[in-house]
Design an enzyme around this catalytic site. Sequence first.
Site, PDB file in Angstrom:
ATOM      1  N   LYS A 146       0.839  -1.215   0.000  1.00 12.24           N
ATOM      2  CA  LYS A 146       0.000   0.000   0.000  1.00 12.24           C
ATOM      3  C   LYS A 146       0.862   1.248   0.000  1.00 12.24           C
ATOM      4  CE  LYS A 146      -2.842  -1.506  -0.911  1.00 12.24           C
ATOM      5  NZ  LYS A 146      -3.574  -2.271  -1.651  1.00 12.24           N
TER       6      LYS A 146
ATOM      7  N   HIS B 113      18.720 -11.823   8.579  1.00  9.80           N
ATOM      8  CA  HIS B 113      19.622 -12.466   7.603  1.00  9.80           C
ATOM      9  C   HIS B 113      19.979 -11.503   6.477  1.00  9.80           C
ATOM     10  CE1 HIS B 113      19.159 -16.453   9.381  1.00  9.80           C
ATOM     11  NE2 HIS B 113      17.907 -16.115   9.587  1.00  9.80           N
TER      12      HIS B 113
END
Length: 617
Positions: free
Chosen positions: A490, A509
Site C-alpha cells: 500500500k 539475515h
Amino acid sequence: MCGIFGIVTNNQEISVGKVVFDGIKRLEYRGYDSCGIVSLCNSKLYVKKEAGKIDEIYKNVKLDEVPDGTKLALAHTRWATHGTPTKQNSHPHLDCLNKIAVVHNGIIDNFMELRNELSSTGHTFNSDTDTEVIPHLIEDFMKKGFNLKVATINALKKCKGAYAIAVCQVDNPDTIIVARKESPLIIGIEEGKTTYCSSDIPAFLPLTRKCYIMEDNELAVLKAGEVNFFDLKNDNELIKKKIQNIEWNIDAAEKGGYEHFMLKEIYEEPNALRLTMKISEQLLSKFANALLSADNIYITAAGTSYHAALAGKFIITRFLGKHIQDIECSEFETQLKGSLQNNSVIIAISQSGETIDTIEAIRWAKKAKSVKILTITNVVGSSITRYSDHVIVTNAGPEIGVAATKTYSTQVLALALIAVSIAKIRKIISDEDIIKYYDALTGIPNIIDKFLEKNVDLIKYIVNNLEKNMNYFFLARGISIATAKEGGLKLKEVACRFIEGYSAASAKHGPISLVREGFPIIFIAPPDETYNRLVGNVMEFKSRGGRIISVVVESDVKITKLSDITIRIPQPADKYHNLFSPITFMPALQLLAYYAALAHDLDPDKPLNLSKTVTVH
Ligand code: GLU
C-alpha cells in the site's frame, strides 16, 4: 488498463459531450496517462485528445464541448503499453482518410507485422501504438467494399492479442461497432433511446441500470437504444443475450463527501465485510468439500489479492490438514508445467475478475489437467467466473480507488469463512470453538468501526513523524507476514515510498544491515503463537537504534513497553481473533499509506504508473 466509453443516442435532451466526458471520468481509475474524445457530426470526426490526467487536460481543452447536434461519441482514458503517454499516442486513432476512429483496451501482439504490411501499401501512421493498425485495417476492408461491421470483423481476424474496441465511421453516423476478446466490455441501454459501451459498469450507472455483459469473441452493433450481438467464433451468427439489471447503489461509485475514493473505501470496510458475511453456507461448503477431496491445492492471484491469498492460505490450512501451495498467477504455468496433476484444486482470487494473468493461469490449468477452479471475485459475471467451477462474490461494492482496500479485507474474510466451514465438516474442533470462531468473524466490522473512529489523529501524527525517512520496514511473523507485505505494498503504491514488508525472523539475515539510529520499523504484533519470538525481534532492532512503531491489541503490554509509538487495535487477545488479525489490523496500515500519500502531495486515487484492473500481461 485503459477505459473505453461510448454513446449513441436519439434523445434530443441528452448532452452527448457531457455524458461522454462524465463517463470517461468515471473510468479514469483504469488509466490516466492521457485522454481523448471523438464525436461524429455532419459526416465529420471531431477529435480532442491530450496527454495527462483529465482535470489537467480540461484546463486547456474542453473535452465536453462537441458540435451541436452530436449523437455519437467515443472516449478513452489510457494506461500506455505501446508508445509513451503523449498526445500523438493517445486514443482515438484514425485511418488515413480521417473517416474511422477506434478506441482500444488491450494489446495487439502482432502489430509490428501488420504495421509493416500496411505501411508497404501506403498507409501512414501517426503514433507508436499497437492500436493504430486497427483503423487502417478497417479502412482497407472498407475500400474493398465491405460494410463497417464486416470490415471490422475482417480486421479483427488479422489481429492477434487482446482487445475491447469501439469503432465509428463517418458514413455510419448512427452506429458504433464494439468487440471484445479478453478485455472487458459492457453495454448499457435505455431501450429505444440511448446505448452506451463501457469498460466497466460504474461509468454508466447514473444513466441506466440495464446492461449486457459481452463475452470473449463477441461483436456488437450499437444503435440508439438498440443492440445486436454476433458470435465471431461461429460464422458471425446473431446471438441472443440476456439483459441484466444492476443492483448497485449509485452512491457506491461516487465519493460521497470523502476527499478520495481510497479513504471512502477504507471507511466502507465494515459494511463491505458485513455483506461478505452473508455468503451462503451452501456455497461455503461447496468450496470446503472441493478442497477436502483434492489431491493437490494451489492458491493463485496477483498484487493485493496475492497477499489475501497468503493470509487465507494460512487460515485455511489451520483446519484443512493439507498443504496449499501459493503461486503468483504470472508464474503459475512456468512453475507447474510438468507437475500439475489431475484432481488438483486451484483457488483463484481477482477483485475485478478481469486480471489477465490470473485468468491465463486457470485457463492453462484447465486445459492441461482435470482440475477444479474455485474463484473469489468482487464482480458478478466477470471473465474469471466463466472458467470457474464455483464462485464466491465478495460483495464489497465497486472499488474505484486504484489501491485495493475493502476488497482485500473481504477476500480474506471469504477465505476465513471457507476455513471455518472446513473445520465444521471435519469436526476437528468442538462446536463451542466453531461458534467462537464465527463470533470472532461476525465481530470484525465493529472492531474496524471502533478503530476508525478513534485513531485517525494518531495515524496522521505517525505519518508526519516518519515523513523525512525514505525507507522503513513492516516486520511480522506467522500469519502477520501477509499483513506486513500488504501494508508495504500500500505504501509503495500510493505514497511512492520503498517500504518492505518482511518476515521479522528473516530480516536479521540481511535487511537488518539497513538499520541506523532512528530507522523506523513497524512491527505487526497480534498476541498469537509468534508473539514471544517477535518480542525478541523487536529487541534486536531496538538495540541497533531502530525506532519501533508497533501495531498491537489494546491489552498489549510487552511490545508496547518496547515501542516508541503503538497503534492499538480494539480486539480481544484470544486465539479466535488472532487468526483473523490480517483483516482487523489492515485498516491501520491502509490509513497510514493514505495519509503518507497526502503528506507527499500525491493523489492516493491515482498512483503513478498504476491502473486498477490489469488486463495486459
Ligand atoms: N495498447 C494500447 C496503448 O498502449 C492500449 C493499452 C491498454 O489497454 O492498456 O495505447
